[in-house]
Design a protein around this motif. Structure first.
Motif, short mmCIF file in Angstrom:
data_model
loop_
_atom_site.label_atom_id
_atom_site.label_comp_id
_atom_site.label_asym_id
_atom_site.label_seq_id
_atom_site.Cartn_x
_atom_site.Cartn_y
_atom_site.Cartn_z
N GLY A 1 0.79 -1.22 0.00
CA GLY A 1 0.00 0.00 0.00
C GLY A 1 0.82 1.26 0.00
N ARG A 2 2.00 1.25 -0.57
CA ARG A 2 2.82 2.45 -0.58
C ARG A 2 2.12 3.57 -1.35
N GLY A 3 2.19 4.79 -0.83
CA GLY A 3 1.51 5.90 -1.47
C GLY A 3 2.41 7.09 -1.59
N HIS A 4 1.86 8.17 -2.12
CA HIS A 4 2.61 9.41 -2.22
C HIS A 4 2.87 9.96 -0.83
N GLN A 5 3.66 11.01 -0.74
CA GLN A 5 3.99 11.57 0.57
C GLN A 5 2.82 12.40 1.06
N LYS A 6 1.88 11.73 1.70
CA LYS A 6 0.67 12.35 2.19
C LYS A 6 0.97 13.33 3.32
N ARG A 7 0.09 14.31 3.46
CA ARG A 7 0.24 15.37 4.46
C ARG A 7 -0.94 15.28 5.43
N PHE A 8 -0.65 15.52 6.72
CA PHE A 8 -1.66 15.32 7.76
C PHE A 8 -1.75 16.51 8.71
N ILE A 9 -2.95 16.69 9.27
CA ILE A 9 -3.15 17.60 10.39
C ILE A 9 -3.49 16.74 11.61
N CYS A 10 -2.84 16.98 12.72
CA CYS A 10 -3.10 16.26 13.97
C CYS A 10 -3.82 17.18 14.94
N THR A 11 -4.76 16.62 15.68
CA THR A 11 -5.50 17.41 16.66
C THR A 11 -5.33 16.92 18.09
N THR A 12 -4.46 15.95 18.32
CA THR A 12 -4.10 15.54 19.68
C THR A 12 -2.60 15.24 19.73
N ALA A 13 -2.07 15.28 20.93
CA ALA A 13 -0.65 14.98 21.12
C ALA A 13 -0.33 13.53 20.78
N LEU A 14 -1.24 12.61 21.08
CA LEU A 14 -0.99 11.20 20.81
C LEU A 14 -0.87 10.95 19.31
N GLN A 15 -1.69 11.64 18.52
CA GLN A 15 -1.59 11.51 17.06
C GLN A 15 -0.20 11.96 16.60
N LEU A 16 0.25 13.08 17.13
CA LEU A 16 1.59 13.57 16.83
C LEU A 16 2.64 12.52 17.17
N GLY A 17 2.49 11.89 18.33
CA GLY A 17 3.46 10.90 18.78
C GLY A 17 3.61 9.73 17.83
N ASN A 18 2.53 9.33 17.18
CA ASN A 18 2.60 8.24 16.22
C ASN A 18 3.59 8.55 15.10
N PHE A 19 3.53 9.76 14.58
CA PHE A 19 4.45 10.16 13.52
C PHE A 19 5.87 10.31 14.06
N GLU A 20 5.97 10.77 15.30
CA GLU A 20 7.27 11.00 15.92
C GLU A 20 8.04 9.70 16.09
N VAL A 21 7.36 8.66 16.58
CA VAL A 21 8.01 7.38 16.79
C VAL A 21 8.42 6.75 15.46
N LEU A 22 7.69 7.06 14.40
CA LEU A 22 8.03 6.53 13.08
C LEU A 22 9.04 7.40 12.34
N GLY A 23 9.43 8.53 12.94
CA GLY A 23 10.39 9.41 12.30
C GLY A 23 9.82 10.12 11.09
N MET A 24 8.51 10.41 11.13
CA MET A 24 7.84 11.03 9.99
C MET A 24 7.15 12.34 10.36
N GLU A 25 7.79 13.11 11.24
CA GLU A 25 7.18 14.37 11.65
C GLU A 25 6.98 15.33 10.49
N GLU A 26 7.80 15.21 9.44
CA GLU A 26 7.68 16.13 8.31
C GLU A 26 6.34 15.99 7.60
N ARG A 27 5.63 14.88 7.85
CA ARG A 27 4.31 14.69 7.25
C ARG A 27 3.23 15.54 7.92
#
Length: 415
Positions: free
Chosen positions: A124-150
């Protein structure tokens, strides 16, 4: 008396009262296939790579994630289901809280780039999708994966610990988009997100975002009562970004560490006739806030080898009880778990300044009070994604001989 700072814009994943989910309907999202490229720095001619950021312990996992499966399997999370079909990956998202009302299942369909997703191939690889997070835990998911730039937008979180997100905010690469009930729609649209993560814990206010025409995805990770189930929501991020191998690598590391510590504790428990007891929470406004007996934290207590005095309560989240009933039941508890948001150090003396009766509790007298300061630790961002660290924090206090060299990260004994 030290004043506790309450921050309604941040969410502590295991201290939220159960609230009804707003009417977010089910929907299907189509993600275009493509190759996701990550920025790495070659440091040697053998193609080894290094990553910057606060998660250096995951470097080897990220660098060798291609050895993990591209197919996602859900083992613990009750609010996620993944079905590999000929037309793509069907992801079903629901609120795992059995008492949640008006919760509708959302469906995300990720088309197959290879046409063979029924066997798990393609990832399921996709383009470099962009996200808005509305909680700190959502942010943490990207942080642990090293994908904060998304992350291109966030709500008005006051306490952000991620160095990379702070840098992105300063450089304008990530923007603040307001908060529930008062979103800056112009900022939302200008950030050009592909998806917006929302949370069932909020008091609504997401209706205006639908006017932007951007798909909303509910992230119910904090509603999971199994610590590994909460962490497993990282696989949802892997699916949406196309980095399923990276998500599988990180989660399997979390899972193995958690279960290894749990097994060590089980061996110790088997040799004991009785277990130490633990009390949770403290008086907040008009009642003593405690964790329910079927909650995420109660499960960690059990895995850490203590007897939770409120284990018979049927609540899956936190609840407020009258001071006297909790005080009478917990006065002889061996340990006491509390948390809060304080700009300064919070001490045992500060605790009895709040209420002198706390000084009569056995755990207080023995200096066995475990405290997590949300203002000084990234608990809201990362606690739900590091259940092995939370478990270790408690085991270090309950059975220090099990983890003699471990340094607590979130919950520490108060002085």
């Amino acid at each position: 008396m030290k004043k506790e700072r309450y921050n309604k814009d941040s969410i502590a994943n295991n201290t939220i009262k159960k609230l009804p989910l707003g009417g977010l309907g089910g929907f299907s999202l189509l993600l275009l296939g493509g190759l996701l490229l990550f920025s790495c720095t070659n440091v040697a001619t053998d193609n080894s790579v290094t990553f910057t950021g606060p998660f250096l312990q995951y470097d080897s996992l990220w660098a060798h994630s291609d050895t993990y499966s591209e197919k996602v399997e859900i083992k613990y999370a009750k609010g996620l289901k993944v079905d590999y079909r000929e037309d793509g990956i069907h992801v079903f998202i629901s609120n795992p809280d059995p008492k949640a009302r008006n919760s509708k299942t959302e469906e995300v369909v990720i088309p197959s780039p290879s046409g063979s997703l029924s066997t798990g191939e393609g990832g399921g690889r996709g383009h470099q999708k962009r996200f808005i997070c509305t909680t700190a835990l959502q942010l943490g998911n990207f942080e642990v994966l090293g994908m904060e730039e998304r992350i291109v937008g966030m709500n008005s979180l006051k306490n952000v610990f991620s160095p990379k997100i702070k840098q992105q905010l300063a450089e304008g690469k990530t923007v603040r988009v307001g908060k529930e009930g008062n979103f800056d729609l112009e900022a939302v649209i200008a950030s050009k997100p592909d998806y917006i993560f929302v949370s069932a814990s909020k008091y609504g206010g997401f209706e205006s975002l639908k006017e932007c025409g951007i798909p909303l995805i509910s992230h119910h990770g904090y509603r999971e009562t199994d610590p590994l189930g909460q962490a497993e929501w990282i696989k949802l991020i892997g699916l949406l970004t196309g980095e399923t191998q990276r998500a599988n690598a990180v989660f399997e590391d979390i899972e193995s560490k958690y279960n290894a510590i749990k097994a060590k504790v089980a061996a110790v428990k088997a040799k004991r006739k009785t277990l130490p007891t633990i009390l949770s929470g403290r008086q907040i406004r008009d009642g003593w806030y405690v964790m329910g007996g079927k909650s995420y934290m109660a499960r960690i207590f059990a895995d850490a080898g203590v007897d939770y005095i409120m284990k018979d309560m049927d609540e899956t989240g936190g609840t407020s009880l009258d001071f006297e009933s909790v005080y009478a039941k917990g006065i002889n508890a061996d340990f006491w778990q509390i948390d809060g948001t304080f700009d300064d150090e919070f001490t045992l003396n500060d605790l009895t300044t709040e209420d002198a009766r706390y000084g009569d509790i056995k755990a207080y007298k023995d200096q066995h009070v475990l405290f997590c300061n949300f203002a000084k630790t990234p608990y809201r961002e990362l606690g739900g994604l590091e259940p092995h660290r939370l478990l270790s924090d408690f085991v270090k206090a309950f059975y220090p001989e099990v983890l003699p060299n471990y340094t607590p990260k979130y919950y520490k004994l108060m002085k």
